[in-house]
Design a protein around this motif. Structure first.
Motif, short mmCIF file in Angstrom:
data_model
loop_
_atom_site.label_atom_id
_atom_site.label_comp_id
_atom_site.label_asym_id
_atom_site.label_seq_id
_atom_site.Cartn_x
_atom_site.Cartn_y
_atom_site.Cartn_z
N CYS A 1 14.80 21.08 -41.53
CA CYS A 1 14.25 20.73 -40.22
C CYS A 1 15.36 20.25 -39.29
N GLU A 2 16.27 19.45 -39.80
CA GLU A 2 17.37 18.95 -38.97
C GLU A 2 18.28 20.08 -38.53
N TYR B 1 16.53 22.06 -35.80
CA TYR B 1 16.52 21.36 -34.52
C TYR B 1 17.88 21.43 -33.83
N GLN B 2 18.93 21.22 -34.59
CA GLN B 2 20.27 21.28 -33.99
C GLN B 2 20.58 22.68 -33.48
N LEU C 1 18.54 23.23 -30.22
CA LEU C 1 18.71 22.24 -29.16
C LEU C 1 19.26 22.82 -27.86
N LEU D 1 16.50 25.13 -26.37
CA LEU D 1 15.10 24.77 -26.64
C LEU D 1 14.19 24.90 -25.42
N LEU E 1 6.06 23.18 -35.65
CA LEU E 1 7.30 22.61 -35.14
C LEU E 1 7.11 21.16 -34.73
N PHE F 1 9.03 18.13 -36.66
CA PHE F 1 10.00 17.36 -35.88
C PHE F 1 9.57 15.90 -35.78
N GLN G 1 12.92 13.79 -31.69
CA GLN G 1 12.95 15.26 -31.73
C GLN G 1 11.58 15.80 -31.31
N VAL H 1 10.71 18.07 -27.73
CA VAL H 1 9.94 19.32 -27.66
C VAL H 1 8.67 19.12 -26.83
N ASN I 1 19.84 12.26 -28.42
CA ASN I 1 20.52 13.55 -28.56
C ASN I 1 22.03 13.42 -28.37
#
Length: 806
Positions: free
Chosen positions: A508-509, A512-513, A516, A519, A587, A591, A598, A602, A781
């Motif tokens: 998941c991390e 997300y990165q 980012l 997004l 998602l 997150f 996170q 979103v 972030n």
């Protein structure tokens, strides 16, 4: 004093002529008006009774539909002719390599040898020859249906062949071909020059994506009978998809880039339905479904030292009983549709029935839910039998015991009453902020000053306040998000002393990165496609074309062909809505569990992209009709169409559709969108006001016509959070809905939702609330992801600049 519960109460009784002055003409006009009102009243009542009598939908919510249904939705009915083409390509190639045998007769080693030869022949320059080999691989992934006798055999060999194909490196080979097709500028420019893009423009992409989808979906499916080698292959495949393969980005990011490229208009020939289905299944496979989420949540709470969860939400909802929907005549307080006041004054029974609606909530509140119900008296049964059956009467029977099997028919249980367990389905919760607010009010009232966030000192407060605080603390719930927010505040205050934060590299991390940087574009693209697929959307010349992979080269010329294509188009849109709604929900949930900011990042971009009015626009239709839509032709679904000879289709058979009570994917989509809306608006006053401004209450109330417990629960949650903003008159006119909220939705012990005398936040605080949240997300972030500097602009528009100093 007027009785607000009775339309027209407080008006003096009319005389025998129907008006105050005794004029005959006035009397006849009054009678005509009264007759029209009664007729309208009866028609509205018939409509509401019809909705009350609609059967309860036996729907089980889960990660996805059945295995066969999920595979069948990959193909449109326009593609059915290609099944034969795939088979022919395989048989032509197989005969040149293997003599006198069929695929199912080969030993496993011989099958692996043949697959290796196929992959070698895939690496040719000629696009035509490469496509034929890819079709042969697709035929294997589809289960070599030409050698099977039943649908079960096709699905079995499809799984077997997909595991074999993956172990021989087929997925990696097709990934390279997919990169080539995405970068194929000639195909993009050719599609841009054409006046109308059809299914022929995406042939290569559809074959590649179909093979990859079948491999992902078949390997993702877990069964107890799977051999040990398959389980090992599944974990290896999940790891490869989750992390960077061959120094490339995770596979989900490649699919996200295809979505944005399609929405930008640079690649209108992309088969967007297949892309979205594959993206959804890849995210579900790599991050985990709802059961895995629940296990992760339990594990994370234990790691943070938090008490275990009291319940599993999905399991609790499964044991809930759907409530009958509220009527749309008396419940809305439409006085012009009610009988004339003179009739109400002349008939005590009618007045008493109307007052039942107002008084029933008070009776319900006074009833002890944990005592056995006393049998009703004859007078109560007689009054309940006449007129409309109120929702409160329905709610007297609480959740059905899951051990009691449901009746075989949908007839009401009048002869035998089943005993339902009494009590509310959810354990009440209290936030730390709620306890602090309660003590602040109590201290101001009794001792004249406050002690800030101190919740332990109770000196000077009366004994009942002590008991109240004790009860509140017993039900205090500390979420994972609360702990994460507190940790972020400490890291911001003491960055040097606390040292560098260690962030585990979970799937998941990493996702997300990777998401980012782009997004906002991903979220906007998904919502654009969702808008184009919504049944309430009107076709526009400048909107994106999501039908490129369903429209044939030659448009239909007969009525039967037009009906078949119309069903195919509607089914195509429904599958797109299903995949996007499930993808966004997954998602957000993952997150949020990984880190609250996170999730908030979103969520803000979804809100800025008008996700809230879009979902309300989706629900501004006849939801009952949408859920029971019959946009499927079962004989054309895979794998049925590959085994049985196609019967002769007629207009009557197409109009009749299937015999299912409801469409699984449409009900699944509606629940996902409602859950999405709840996640975006929960504890956010500014977003709750958006629900009020867009007049969501009547739209959501119409959705209560669907008798399904989970859908009703999330509708009632959305109504509960905005009840205090809708005014006293709305609450008086919707007492049945208020009663349903009281019974179905979790209680916050000192939440004043039912009265709304004190509004927690003022309208002028809403913008500050979002700006504060935005600043916290920006700080998070900036600290967590090195190399980016975040510069926010108005209305959620973001610009990312590489930080050259890092």
């Amino acid at each position: 004093m007027e009785d607000p519960a009775v339309p027209g109460a407080g008006v003096p009784p009319a005389n025998g002529n129907g008006n105050g002055n005794g004029n005959g003409n006035g009397g006849s006009k009054g009678k005509q008006a009264a007759a029209k009102g009664r007729e309208a009243f009866r028609s509205q009542r018939r409509e509401s009774e019809g909705s009350v009598d609609c059967p309860t939908l036996e729907f089980e919510y889960g990660d996805a539909d059945g295995h066969a249904a999920e595979l069948s939705e990959l193909y449109s009915y326009t593609e059915n002719l290609e099944f034969t083409n795939n088979r022919r390509c395989f048989e032509e190639d197989f005969k040149t390599q293997v003599q006198g045998k069929e695929w199912l007769e080969l030993e496993e080693d011989a099958q692996k040898t043949y697959v290796m030869g196929l992959l070698d022949r895939l690496e040719v320059v000629s696009r035509e020859r490469r496509l034929k080999v890819a079709r042969a691989v697709l035929y294997l992934a589809q289960g070599t249906f030409g050698e099977c006798d039943s649908e079960v055999d096709v699905l079995h060999w499809s799984r077997y062949n997909c595991f074999l194909l993956y172990q021989m490196g087929t997925f990696s080979a097709f990934l390279e071909l997919l990169h080539m097709e995405i970068d194929n500028s000639q195909a993009c420019s050719s599609a841009l020059r054409k006046p109308a893009v059809s299914i022929a423009d995406s042939t290569e992409l559809r074959v590649l994506l179909s093979v990859m989808y079948l491999i992902v979906e078949n390997i993702r499916l877990e069964r107890e009978t799977d051999p040990c080698g398959w389980r090992t292959a599944r974990e290896t495949f999940r790891t490869e998809l989750s992390f960077s393969m061959h120094n490339e980005e995770p596979f989900a990011l490649l699919l996200f880039s295809m979505v944005t490229k399609f929405c930008s208009g640079l690649a209108p020939h992309f088969p967007i339905k297949k892309v979205l289905l594959l993206l959804w299944k890849v995210v579900m496979f790599t991050l985990g479904g709802f059961e895995h989420l629940q296990a992760l949540k339990i594990q994370k709470r234990a790691e943070l030292g938090l008490p275990p969860l009291a319940e599993d939400s999905i399991q609790v909802v499964k044991s809930m009983r759907a409530a009958s929907p509220p009527s749309y005549t008396l419940d809305l307080g439409e006085s012009q549709l009610a009988p004339p006041p003179s009739k109400l004054r002349g008939r005590r029974g009618s007045r008493r029935q109307l007052l039942t609606k107002q008084d029933s909530l008070d009776i319900y509140n006074e009833r002890d839910l944990f005592k056995t119900e006393e049998p009703a008296t004859e007078e109560e049964e007689e009054s309940a039998g006449d007129g409309e059956r109120t929702l409160d009467g329905e709610l007297d029977l609480l959740e059905q015991d899951p051990l009691v099997p449901p009746p075989p028919s949908q007839a009401p249980l009048s002869a035998e009453r089943v005993a339902f367990p009494k009590g509310l389905p959810w354990a009440p919760k209290v936030r730390q902020k709620d306890i602090e607010h309660f003590l602040e009010m109590s201290r101001n009232k009794f001792i004249g000053f406050t002690l800030g966030q101190d919740t332990d000192t109770l000196v000077g407060l009366p004994r009942p306040i002590h008991e109240s605080v004790k009860t509140l603390k017993q039900h205090k719930y500390i979420s994972i998000a609360d702990v994460q927010i507190k940790n972020e505040e400490e890291l911001e205050k003491c960055p040097m002393s606390l040292g560098e934060e260690v962030v585990p590299e979970t799937p998941c991390e990493i996702l997300y990165q990777g998401m980012l940087y782009s997004l906002p574009q991903y979220m906007i693209a998904l919502l654009k496609i969702l808008l184009a697929a919504a049944p309430t959307s009107k076709a526009k010349t400048d909107s994106i074309n999501i039908l490129a992979d369903v429209l044939p080269e030659e448009m239909p010329i007969t009525v039967l062909q037009s009906m078949k294509l119309g069903i195919d188009v509607n089914r195509h849109k429904e599958i797109i809505v299903k995949s996007i709604s499930a993808l966004l929900l997954l998602l957000l949930k993952h997150f949020k569990l990984n880190h609250i900011y996170q999730f908030e990042y979103v969520s803000q971009h979804l809100v800025f992209a008008n996700c809230i009015p879009l979902i309300l626009k989706f629900f501004n239709q006849n939801i009952l009709s949408y859920i029971t839509a019959k946009n499927s032709i079962s004989v054309l679904d895979y794998p049925c169409c590959t085994i049985q000879d196609l019967p002769e289709l007629t207009t009557e058979s197409l109009e009749a559709g299937d015999n299912n009570q409801f469409c699984w994917r449409n009900l699944f989509s509606c629940i996902n969108l409602l859950r999405l809306l709840n996640k975006l608006t929960k504890w956010k006053h500014s977003r709750t006001m958006m629900l009020v401004v867009f007049k969501s209450a009547p739209i959501l109330k119409r959705a209560l016509k669907v008798k399904q417990a989970m859908l009703q629960l999330y509708v009632l949650k959305l109504l509960k959070i905005q009840t205090k903003y809708l005014g006293r008159q709305w609450r008086k006119s919707n007492m049945k809905t208020m009663s349903a909220i009281y019974q179905k939705v979790r209680h916050r012990m000192n939440d004043d939702w039912a009265y709304g005398n004190d509004i927690d936040a003022r309208p002028w605080d809403f913008q500050a609330e979002e700006c504060t949240l935005r600043a916290n997300i920006e700080a998070f972030n900036s600290r967590r992801v090195a190399g980016f500097l975040f510069l926010w602009k108005g209305h959620g528009e973001c610009k990312y600049v590489m930080d050259k100093t890092s």
